[in-house]
Design an enzyme around this catalytic site. Structure first.
Site, PDB file in Angstrom:
ATOM      1  N   HIS A  35      33.371  37.795  31.190  1.00  0.00           N
ATOM      2  CA  HIS A  35      34.427  38.531  31.891  1.00  0.00           C
ATOM      3  C   HIS A  35      34.627  38.024  33.316  1.00  0.00           C
ATOM      4  O   HIS A  35      35.749  37.721  33.715  1.00  0.00           O
ATOM      5  CB  HIS A  35      34.135  40.026  31.905  1.00  0.00           C
ATOM      6  CG  HIS A  35      35.214  40.828  32.581  1.00  0.00           C
ATOM      7  ND1 HIS A  35      36.513  40.861  32.104  1.00  0.00           N
ATOM      8  CD2 HIS A  35      35.206  41.592  33.705  1.00  0.00           C
ATOM      9  CE1 HIS A  35      37.256  41.630  32.903  1.00  0.00           C
ATOM     10  NE2 HIS A  35      36.487  42.076  33.884  1.00  0.00           N
ATOM     11  N   ASP A  67      41.034  41.274  35.840  1.00  0.00           N
ATOM     12  CA  ASP A  67      40.507  42.636  35.724  1.00  0.00           C
ATOM     13  C   ASP A  67      41.548  43.620  36.289  1.00  0.00           C
ATOM     14  O   ASP A  67      42.721  43.510  35.956  1.00  0.00           O
ATOM     15  CB  ASP A  67      39.143  42.693  36.440  1.00  0.00           C
ATOM     16  CG  ASP A  67      38.372  43.983  36.230  1.00  0.00           C
ATOM     17  OD1 ASP A  67      37.642  44.084  35.225  1.00  0.00           O
ATOM     18  OD2 ASP A  67      38.484  44.885  37.079  1.00  0.00           O
ATOM     19  N   GLU A  95      41.096  37.244  31.847  1.00  0.00           N
ATOM     20  CA  GLU A  95      40.373  38.481  31.539  1.00  0.00           C
ATOM     21  C   GLU A  95      41.143  39.676  32.099  1.00  0.00           C
ATOM     22  O   GLU A  95      40.673  40.407  32.972  1.00  0.00           O
ATOM     23  CB  GLU A  95      38.943  38.412  32.066  1.00  0.00           C
ATOM     24  CG  GLU A  95      38.003  37.675  31.135  1.00  0.00           C
ATOM     25  CD  GLU A  95      37.801  38.424  29.805  1.00  0.00           C
ATOM     26  OE1 GLU A  95      37.221  39.518  29.813  1.00  0.00           O
ATOM     27  OE2 GLU A  95      38.242  37.915  28.751  1.00  0.00           O
TER      28      GLU A  95
END
Length: 296
Positions: free
Chosen positions: A272, A108, A132
């Site tokens: 995610h 992220d 992710e």
């Protein structure tokens, strides 16, 4: 090892730029540096870091305003920009004396911060594991369709109520992008930094407003473009942890990072926040990656 709510390691604290920042620092040797994004904390890595025990110094930092790190005061719409987060994290990593054989493990916003740091400190990076991740600047067409309207709302005035009052990022986005239900203890750990309505939740609103989408914000787009170009040519060893079904690193974004040289790829189950669905698979893959980089 599998799933558990218990945090890994012991939280330590250090003053950075007049604020107290929290981090985990366990073991000895060359560092394996785990970096979270939004709206999580070092807690995200609790079931993954144990797999790397004995392979180096295991470090996971809480970004400013997140986890157990201090909030910024005064706060407001101009705080917690990418640039501000980078300033604090750069200073923290410098204070931790990481040396010149760093393995980065990023997710992220931790991927943007980590890729950016790696590009600027390439001679100190031994390897990069990512999942992710923001591998390049995005267009809205790249963004998952089911979340497009919500993330566009975050970037409007409506975001103030959605996040600062209703805590949507923690209460809706986080559990909605995990395949399994989180336990009460796990949700409590993620809620804890953002229990108070208002500015305490500002970090979780500023982050979606900083995502490099459709040319905005220009500074973050430029940073993502710079590291994307570098990573597409860099011989630094890489581990791409692909997620199935995945959420962010799919389609064109995934096609691009699959062209990066000197890269190994594995696939795990997850949307995610894949650390909450496949911690053992992720941990084992990172440990194997580090062992290849650091043969006994």
């Amino acid at each position: 090892m599998s799933l558990g709510a218990k945090p890994f390691g012991e939280k330590k604290f250090i003053e950075i730029k007049g604020r107290r920042m929290a981090y985990i620092d366990e073991g000895t040797g060359d560092p394996i540096l785990f970096q979270h994004g939004n709206p999580t904390s070092s807690y995200l890595w609790r079931n993954i870091m144990p797999h790397c025990a004995g392979l180096g110094r295991l470090i996971a930092c809480d970004l400013i305003g997140m986890g157990d790190s201090d909030k910024l005061d005064p706060s407001g719409p101009e705080r917690y920009t990418y640039a501000e987060h980078r300033d604090y994290l750069d200073a923290l990593w410098e204070a931790l004396d990481l040396g010149d054989r760093v393995v980065l493990v990023v997710h992220d916003w931790g991927s943007v911060l980590g890729f950016d740091w790696a590009r600027r400190h390439r001679e100190r990076v031994q390897g990069i594991a990512y999942m992710e991740a923001v591998t390049m600047p995005l267009e809205w067409a790249d963004f998952p369709e089911q979340d497009r309207d919500l993330f566009q709302a975050f970037r409007s005035q409506a975001g103030e109520e959605l996040v600062l009052q209703d805590n949507v990022f923690v209460e809706q986005v986080l559990p909605g992008l995990i395949l399994r239900p989180l336990s009460e203890a796990e949700m409590a750990a993620y809620r804890e930094p953002f229990l108070a309505a208002g500015e305490a939740r500002r970090p979780t609103l500023s982050w979606p407003r900083q995502i490099p989408i459709a040319g905005t914000p220009a500074d973050v787009v430029a940073i993502a473009r710079d590291y994307a170009g570098w990573l597409s040519e860099s011989p630094i060893p890489k581990l791409f942890i692909n997620a199935e079904p995945g959420h962010l690193t799919t389609g064109r974004i995934r096609d691009f990072c699959r062209t990066w040289p000197n890269q190994t790829e594995i696939t795990v189950a997850g949307a995610h926040f894949i650390q909450e669905d496949s911690p053992d698979e992720i941990g084992a893959a990172i440990a194997a990656f580090v062992r290849r980089l650091r043969p006994a």
